[in-house]
Scaffold this motif. Sequence first.
Motif, PDB file in Angstrom:
ATOM      1  N   HIS A 241       0.869  -1.181   0.000  1.00  0.00           N
ATOM      2  CA  HIS A 241       0.000   0.000   0.000  1.00  0.00           C
ATOM      3  C   HIS A 241       0.910   1.236   0.000  1.00  0.00           C
ATOM      4  N   VAL A 242       0.850   2.000  -1.067  1.00  0.00           N
ATOM      5  CA  VAL A 242       1.667   3.212  -1.196  1.00  0.00           C
ATOM      6  C   VAL A 242       0.800   4.421  -0.884  1.00  0.00           C
ATOM      7  N   ARG A 243       1.298   5.301  -0.026  1.00  0.00           N
ATOM      8  CA  ARG A 243       0.549   6.488   0.437  1.00  0.00           C
ATOM      9  C   ARG A 243      -0.835   6.071   0.950  1.00  0.00           C
ATOM     10  N   PRO A 244      -0.875   5.202   1.970  1.00  0.00           N
ATOM     11  CA  PRO A 244      -2.151   4.668   2.448  1.00  0.00           C
ATOM     12  C   PRO A 244      -3.047   5.751   3.037  1.00  0.00           C
ATOM     13  N   THR A 245      -4.332   5.488   2.985  1.00  0.00           N
ATOM     14  CA  THR A 245      -5.314   6.387   3.559  1.00  0.00           C
ATOM     15  C   THR A 245      -5.331   6.208   5.077  1.00  0.00           C
ATOM     16  N   PRO A 246      -5.876   7.169   5.820  1.00  0.00           N
ATOM     17  CA  PRO A 246      -6.002   7.001   7.278  1.00  0.00           C
ATOM     18  C   PRO A 246      -6.754   5.730   7.652  1.00  0.00           C
ATOM     19  N   GLU A 247      -7.745   5.367   6.834  1.00  0.00           N
ATOM     20  CA  GLU A 247      -8.515   4.159   7.119  1.00  0.00           C
ATOM     21  C   GLU A 247      -7.639   2.910   6.980  1.00  0.00           C
ATOM     22  N   GLN A 248      -6.779   2.896   5.961  1.00  0.00           N
ATOM     23  CA  GLN A 248      -5.883   1.759   5.775  1.00  0.00           C
ATOM     24  C   GLN A 248      -4.873   1.656   6.917  1.00  0.00           C
ATOM     25  N   ILE A 249      -4.395   2.801   7.384  1.00  0.00           N
ATOM     26  CA  ILE A 249      -3.433   2.801   8.487  1.00  0.00           C
ATOM     27  C   ILE A 249      -4.093   2.285   9.762  1.00  0.00           C
ATOM     28  N   ALA A 250      -5.324   2.716  10.006  1.00  0.00           N
ATOM     29  CA  ALA A 250      -6.041   2.248  11.194  1.00  0.00           C
ATOM     30  C   ALA A 250      -6.277   0.738  11.126  1.00  0.00           C
ATOM     31  N   ALA A 251      -6.646   0.254   9.926  1.00  0.00           N
ATOM     32  CA  ALA A 251      -6.864  -1.188   9.754  1.00  0.00           C
ATOM     33  C   ALA A 251      -5.568  -1.950   9.960  1.00  0.00           C
ATOM     34  N   GLU A 257      -1.653  -5.914  15.543  1.00  0.00           N
ATOM     35  CA  GLU A 257      -1.902  -6.416  16.887  1.00  0.00           C
ATOM     36  C   GLU A 257      -2.302  -7.886  16.857  1.00  0.00           C
ATOM     37  N   ARG A 258      -3.185  -8.236  15.915  1.00  0.00           N
ATOM     38  CA  ARG A 258      -3.616  -9.634  15.789  1.00  0.00           C
ATOM     39  C   ARG A 258      -2.469 -10.517  15.339  1.00  0.00           C
ATOM     40  N   TYR A 259      -1.694 -10.011  14.381  1.00  0.00           N
ATOM     41  CA  TYR A 259      -0.610 -10.804  13.817  1.00  0.00           C
ATOM     42  C   TYR A 259       0.468 -11.081  14.866  1.00  0.00           C
ATOM     43  N   GLU A 260       0.835 -10.052  15.621  1.00  0.00           N
ATOM     44  CA  GLU A 260       1.867 -10.226  16.641  1.00  0.00           C
ATOM     45  C   GLU A 260       1.424 -11.206  17.725  1.00  0.00           C
ATOM     46  N   ALA A 261       0.144 -11.169  18.070  1.00  0.00           N
ATOM     47  CA  ALA A 261      -0.373 -12.120  19.051  1.00  0.00           C
ATOM     48  C   ALA A 261      -0.290 -13.545  18.505  1.00  0.00           C
ATOM     49  N   PHE A 262      -0.609 -13.697  17.219  1.00  0.00           N
ATOM     50  CA  PHE A 262      -0.533 -15.012  16.583  1.00  0.00           C
ATOM     51  C   PHE A 262       0.910 -15.504  16.534  1.00  0.00           C
ATOM     52  N   GLU A 263       1.844 -14.623  16.168  1.00  0.00           N
ATOM     53  CA  GLU A 263       3.257 -14.977  16.102  1.00  0.00           C
ATOM     54  C   GLU A 263       3.766 -15.447  17.469  1.00  0.00           C
ATOM     55  N   LEU A 264       3.389 -14.711  18.515  1.00  0.00           N
ATOM     56  CA  LEU A 264       3.820 -15.098  19.861  1.00  0.00           C
ATOM     57  C   LEU A 264       3.285 -16.466  20.241  1.00  0.00           C
ATOM     58  N   GLU A 265       2.063 -16.737  19.813  1.00  0.00           N
ATOM     59  CA  GLU A 265       1.429 -18.004  20.158  1.00  0.00           C
ATOM     60  C   GLU A 265       2.160 -19.177  19.503  1.00  0.00           C
ATOM     61  N   ILE A 266       2.431 -19.080  18.191  1.00  0.00           N
ATOM     62  CA  ILE A 266       3.067 -20.216  17.527  1.00  0.00           C
ATOM     63  C   ILE A 266       4.548 -20.309  17.882  1.00  0.00           C
ATOM     64  N   ALA A 267       5.158 -19.177  18.271  1.00  0.00           N
ATOM     65  CA  ALA A 267       6.577 -19.201  18.642  1.00  0.00           C
ATOM     66  C   ALA A 267       6.809 -20.032  19.906  1.00  0.00           C
TER      67      ALA A 267
END
Length: 615
Positions: A241-251, A257-267
């Motif tokens: 995503h190049v020059r993302p919109t505020p909505e994309q940044i919020a998403a 947050e979800r991804y990091e939690a998943f990474e910690l779980e499988i690690a």
Amino acid sequence: MIDERDKPEPREPREPLERRGRGVSPGLGIGPAYVVDRREVNIPHTLIERDDVEEELKRFRAALRGAQDQLEAVKGRLPQGEHRQILKAQQMMLRDPGLIQRTETWIREELIGAEWAVSKTVDEIRAKLAEVGDEYFQARQYDVAFLGERLITTLGGEEKDAINPPAGAVIVAHDLSPADTSQLSQAQVAGIITEEGGTTSHTAIIARALRIPAVVGVADLLSAVDTGDLVIVDGVHGLAHVRPTPEQIAALEVEVERYEAFELEIAKEHALPAQTDDGENIRLRANLALDDENEVARGFGAEGVGLYRTEFMFMNRDEAPSDEEHYRMAKALLQRWAPHPVRVRTFDLGSDKQCRSLDMGEAEHNPAMGLRSMRLALRRPEQFLAQLRGLLRAGLHGPLQIMLPLVSGLEELAAGRAAIDEARAQLRELGLPHADEVSVGVMIEVPSAAITADLMARHVDFMSIGTNDLIQYTLAIDRDNDEVNYLYEPLHPAILRLIKTVCDAGDRHRVPVSLCGEMAADPRYTWVLVGLGLRELSMQASAIPVVKNIIRASTLDEMEALAAAVLACDTAADARRLVIQEMGERFPEHLQHAAGVDIDIEDEPISSVGRVVRE
């Protein structure tokens, strides 16, 4: 007073942009773009006089030494590890007789300058590598291109500048050289996006090792990004995503947050076995082809090597590897992976893997059905026996397993085993120490081998299903052909039945059966493969944590239930919808974690046989 005409034209604001590529290192990152564009290399097309040939050859040889020194200087600034191994591989390429001799031939015979000669040699090597269907070898063409650029700039009295991205930046490039990627360990970048590259490029390998989100193969990228533009790298879904919109940044913040939690779980399960919730052990091993992948694979928790491709040893050289080279390669692998087993596939050349170090014969009308793999090895006994002698010598250093590729029947298997016996007899005659007993197995890649797996099992120590070729040969399609690759379907009833046939044959004869095709790395298929009877899966190393987590969160009963339901489906479409529905509901984050996996479920109803799991 300033004349209005002297004012610079105001720059038009550029619109947000989304580009799709291939996620090769999962993760999400955001930061300002650091653009690297080295595509413009000046190649003087200079003609020389015959009296100047020796002087031009001296220039070329001096450039070889200069490039070696440059790489050594970069290597010296790095800690021990895979990053140094990448540069070591580049240094070895600079000593490749094929590269040197071909360049010198251009200078002598065509009377052209060294820069032009290097360029022509590199173009030849790249063209041959690009024709190879195996992605491991296709990715090496980028390494050759960077080596050529380094030689040409060195001939011109320059040295390629090192990249120096600021902390938190996203590197945006046409491609990154091995020297560039080796220095990423010292740069705290948020992500990498390139126009070139694949899952086995050095960029991908190092990005995965350093856990840097990366997307490659993004078309027309550099024309759309300026240094400083805010960029989001989505290595999970393969998006930039190049020059993302505020909505994309919020998403993105929510996704991170979800991804990091998943990474910690499988690690947490890194050092734990891939054992189902009801106690069934599944071995997860790595498919490898390059030295710089070994530590990456160990870091992902691989329990040995399920497939080591040896074809790269034959590529881009005039002479086939010696016994000693094969011995040193296999010995180093065994020492690195001890006490885990290392399964080495004998050279799988021919078809789309042409090389000049073997006499490949006349061009074939239908090479995929022609002189390749075991057939070629048996027709080139000198090179085949040299490889087998080296492997048998290395067998003293650990649990080496020799795997014979593309065997179509018992006659080829018997010939392969006879060659191993002959190599062992030659070593005895020479008085060289070697392993008296080495596990010998066969790859099941053609329908004839799968159908006669019960006969094969009587004469081997293991069988390994290579689904990439098995699917192509069974369904009569070329997955690299855009006109027909939509028919490439791992869940086709014929493929599932062949896998089941091989697993059952192995079970009856107490012969282990593994699977080393791309199906093993796809988390959508984990339940189906284990449910069909597989107890060993070998895959690209980065897929191991997700597949392991799925196995540990499942029971063998539910895997077997899904496999039975899928076997009962009339069509591949029914099987696919059933698998996506079951796995998508049970493991949505796991499927999203695997870059490129589409978990959308089509609207068409699942036929009645696809409801066994639910009921």
